[in-house]
Design an enzyme around this catalytic site. Sequence first.
Site, PDB file in Angstrom:
ATOM      1  N   ARG A  55       0.847  -1.195   0.000  1.00  0.00           N
ATOM      2  CA  ARG A  55       0.000   0.000   0.000  1.00  0.00           C
ATOM      3  C   ARG A  55       0.885   1.249   0.000  1.00  0.00           C
ATOM      4  NH1 ARG A  55      -5.035  -2.037   2.535  1.00  0.00           N
ATOM      5  NH2 ARG A  55      -5.244  -3.998   1.394  1.00  0.00           N
ATOM      6  N   GLU A  75     -10.149  -2.751  14.080  1.00  0.00           N
ATOM      7  CA  GLU A  75     -10.466  -3.642  12.963  1.00  0.00           C
ATOM      8  C   GLU A  75      -9.266  -4.497  12.594  1.00  0.00           C
ATOM      9  OE1 GLU A  75     -10.320  -1.979   9.057  1.00  0.00           O
ATOM     10  OE2 GLU A  75      -9.919  -4.104   8.693  1.00  0.00           O
ATOM     11  N   ARG A 112      -0.872   2.052  13.170  1.00  0.00           N
ATOM     12  CA  ARG A 112      -1.398   0.770  12.670  1.00  0.00           C
ATOM     13  C   ARG A 112      -1.346   0.598  11.157  1.00  0.00           C
ATOM     14  NH1 ARG A 112      -7.929   0.480  13.140  1.00  0.00           N
ATOM     15  NH2 ARG A 112      -8.437   2.382  12.030  1.00  0.00           N
ATOM     16  N   HIS A 113      -0.616   1.442  10.446  1.00  0.00           N
ATOM     17  CA  HIS A 113      -0.475   1.299   8.997  1.00  0.00           C
ATOM     18  C   HIS A 113       0.966   0.986   8.616  1.00  0.00           C
ATOM     19  CE1 HIS A 113      -4.350   3.489   8.984  1.00  0.00           C
ATOM     20  NE2 HIS A 113      -4.564   2.782   7.888  1.00  0.00           N
ATOM     21  N   GLU A 171       0.634   4.225   0.710  1.00  0.00           N
ATOM     22  CA  GLU A 171      -0.125   5.265   1.411  1.00  0.00           C
ATOM     23  C   GLU A 171       0.789   6.046   2.344  1.00  0.00           C
ATOM     24  OE1 GLU A 171      -3.100   3.111   3.502  1.00  0.00           O
ATOM     25  OE2 GLU A 171      -4.316   2.752   1.715  1.00  0.00           O
ATOM     26  N   ARG A 219      -1.344  -6.871  12.528  1.00  0.00           N
ATOM     27  CA  ARG A 219      -2.384  -6.298  13.396  1.00  0.00           C
ATOM     28  C   ARG A 219      -2.903  -7.306  14.406  1.00  0.00           C
ATOM     29  NH1 ARG A 219      -6.517  -2.162  10.306  1.00  0.00           N
ATOM     30  NH2 ARG A 219      -4.875  -0.805   9.503  1.00  0.00           N
ATOM     31  N   SER A 237     -11.581  -7.273   7.256  1.00  0.00           N
ATOM     32  CA  SER A 237     -12.659  -6.710   6.482  1.00  0.00           C
ATOM     33  C   SER A 237     -13.050  -7.786   5.482  1.00  0.00           C
ATOM     34  CB  SER A 237     -12.160  -5.455   5.780  1.00  0.00           C
ATOM     35  OG  SER A 237     -13.207  -4.562   5.598  1.00  0.00           O
TER      36      SER A 237
END
Lengths: 546, 546
Positions: free
Chosen positions: B319, B469, B327-328, B321, B520, B472
Amino acid sequence: MSEAEVAALSVEDSQPSLDPDAKNPNAKKAAKEAAKAAKEAAKAERTQQRGVKAAVMTQPDADDPLREQYGDYPLVQSQGQSGRVWTRVDALNSELNGQKVLIRGRIHTTRGKGKSAFLVLRQRTATVQALLFADEQVVSKGMVKYATQVTKESIVDVEGIIKVPEKPVEGCSQKDVELHVTLIRVVSRAAILPFELVDAGRSEEEVKAAAERGEVLSTVGQDLRLDNRFLDLRTPANQAIFRLQSAVGQIFKSTLLGEGFQEIHTPKLIAGASEGGAAVFRLDYMGTPACLAQSPQLYKQMAICADFDRVFEIGPVFRAEFSYTHRHLCEFMGLDLEMAINEHYFEVLDVVEKLFGAIFDGLATTYAKELAVVGQQYPFEVPTFKPLRLTFPEGIAMLQQGGFPDVDPMGDLNTELERALGRMVKEKYGTDFFILHRYPSVVRPFYTMPCSDDANYSNSYDVFIRGEEIISGAQRVHDADLLVERANACGIPLDTIQSYIDSFKYGAPPHGGAGVGLERVVMLYCGLNNIRKTSMFPRDPKRLTP
Amino acid sequence: MSEAEVAALSVEDSQPSLDPDAKNPNAKKAAKEAAKAAKEAAKAERTQQRGVKAAVMTQPDADDPLREQYGDYPLVQSQGQSGRVWTRVDALNSELNGQKVLIRGRIHTTRGKGKSAFLVLRQRTATVQALLFADEQVVSKGMVKYATQVTKESIVDVEGIIKVPEKPVEGCSQKDVELHVTLIRVVSRAAILPFELVDAGRSEEEVKAAAERGEVLSTVGQDLRLDNRFLDLRTPANQAIFRLQSAVGQIFKSTLLGEGFQEIHTPKLIAGASEGGAAVFRLDYMGTPACLAQSPQLYKQMAICADFDRVFEIGPVFRAEFSYTHRHLCEFMGLDLEMAINEHYFEVLDVVEKLFGAIFDGLATTYAKELAVVGQQYPFEVPTFKPLRLTFPEGIAMLQQGGFPDVDPMGDLNTELERALGRMVKEKYGTDFFILHRYPSVVRPFYTMPCSDDANYSNSYDVFIRGEEIISGAQRVHDADLLVERANACGIPLDTIQSYIDSFKYGAPPHGGAGVGLERVVMLYCGLNNIRKTSMFPRDPKRLTP
């Protein structure tokens, strides 16, 4: 297009009309209601017909008393849970004689004949014959018509009674039973296929045998298969190949876990080229130049320096090589292991032999059915396994005495020589698996530990199945100074590997390891001719999709 | 530099001399021999001293009668196999009282005191005290000096007699034994460390308690740790964290294999963006624009269309991002599963609950020791597990009644709301784990199946641990026409997803799945505050090395 749809469209498309009835409020209301009903009917039918291109029967006639027994389901959208139980096709056998079962499978073939229909239902590698005969008690003529019109590869729910036929059903995996259908409903309809699954599953032997009889049977070329891989993968051989691939991964893991290894995950996005020389994929990482790891080599060694003792990793490996051969991919699954050793790289070879003993044994026993299914399309002999270690000089001597007098005793072996050696080893020692160790230092990477008695040789090894390399490995240099010396000797710029060198400065355990290509193991075990057959979605210089 | 080295260098650097003895052949020969001997001595000493920066004792004096009992090994280079057996530190206990054992471990700490030396040897999470006392029978003064000069983190072989001390050894994991050393030899010497392992393994509580006593204890910052990750990973907490990570992966696999799943591997190099919207890493693939897969979503769905029925994949997810949060990560391990369903996405949730039941149970029972080790540095309560499914509207109602009256009933939950809901659920239902399902369609991807009774909601779910979370997932749209409709509604250009859409045209099973982030799961299970603690070599917008 259905009548209902035509009706609905004509209403939607209609302009304000000059119809004299238009001013009559009752007529207007009735027309509105009729239009609404037509629209709803059209919507309902569109829902039922999703994905269907030809005008085929998707729903029973309203006046068929058996209309509840067939017709397309509405789209499965988690409407509810019925409590019904589905039986797997490979579980159907004569012990179920007389019982009613519900099956969800694909229409493999259909054949209508007067009042009857013969279907073959397929679920992964298993097939069963299903029959309908219009007796108007259990099966209506409409139901037979519906059944014969379901397109191949559509997914259906079929309910029926298991019966044992007088003769075994040839051409189905479940030969001793057939299903007398009492209900058939389509879950998902297939459009016209780019190729027939039957053709994709055909062996070369079958085509040759037919040719000898003067018949031409279709086959499917590799590119068409790979372009439609999600379809190609449905053939029994492919279903079995990827079960075997999953199995090899599991045996790799469970064997190593049993030997005290732990699984690690190392980054694929790295700052420099992971190994000098070979081509890497480069990319921009948030403004920093980066590349994709060509192997977890440096990271798994760092994990050893970090005291993880024995580690393995299963992850993608990226090679930007223009190698368009039967055994190279630009992305493949690496099965890597690395372990601290006390004294000798034979400690690694002990693990490698245990590992491949377990893989060969596990596949031959637990996965005999899958091997047989692969063999139906691609005949092969299950390879033999005996632990065997030969030194590189021993291998050279065998080649020299076996018809290759000019082989370079300090050079690497090319594919031809490797295969020749594989044949000689098979003949002399009766094994398709062997280890060649103590390679010349010049043909190994800079981080390979030289032999203590002769630095021209190294503590390295390759492992072969059927004379093709599946593993490369070695004891690594765990001493920072020697590593610098070796890097300099091999012309590796030190600044590109500084953090790698640094990781050996704070107490580094002697260690060694190996890297295995998962696709190659499956290919060579099954004697397949192309690595694209054992990669689910292969990547080569010409293929990036699907 | 040693005398021998200086001697060797002076010979190598010397120019032809005008020394009158130079013409004397005997003298010349003697000089040559002396130079050769000096070079060899220097070489031998360099070998012994590899990696050592300070001038410390690495070899015994020649006149020490006990000289065979200590001194650095030559570089371990697979010289041979001695048949010796090494005992693991965590296997040392009072049952071995009086026995001689051989241990390979790191020097955790050393302390010399007169004629004696106290060492703590470390192996992964286990430590044991080792003692030397110069009696000139078993241990010489030289040996004590040698032992105290071995740098911290060096790897040593230590042989000794196990004895049970009068008082338990505080500060070591093996409290009821100590090792009376009879032999100590260095395998690999450590240079000066960038930080002390003891500091890196310290808990915040210990630092606070010391501060209250007026003492200042050092700690190690996150960047320094990550810059020297191969060192940082040696702390007991990190050793345990990555054993837990390996365990979660194994439980994931074994549970799903037991449920009829098969492991697949799908490509990370793909032609288009794998999901609309989020940022991707782009690269050149043999002249074709390519990117790194942001998830195996489309491929695992194709595997379902290809009849693999139930599949899982463990692989890296990329990712691009600029999320610099706790948490990323830009690269993490995705645990993905996808399965055909007969009727309802609850079939997927049944598997998810079974899976996490197994993970929670497996960690709490089989890995209690590792959890305790993590807890020593990062105290936490083991989370509770009870299967619990709440609909999204039920979750909204709880939030509205629980202090968030203005929460948007059709919007996504932000981190604050998720955590608040997690607290309320814990209080009301007594579980740290729960599933929230039936999310509004607008907050889910286009390929999410709408609910049959209300298209504003979808057959989707998130799974939470401690109100964050971790999963998903959803039932997916398996109908090509509806997929086109949904893509259009979400503004996804159809040409970018054509092959994805096509894969549903040839009979597609209803299916659903989920994606889990491995890092996670471990972070939230252990209540850690940062995902970088559970990634071996984390990648974030600012970090691409090591």
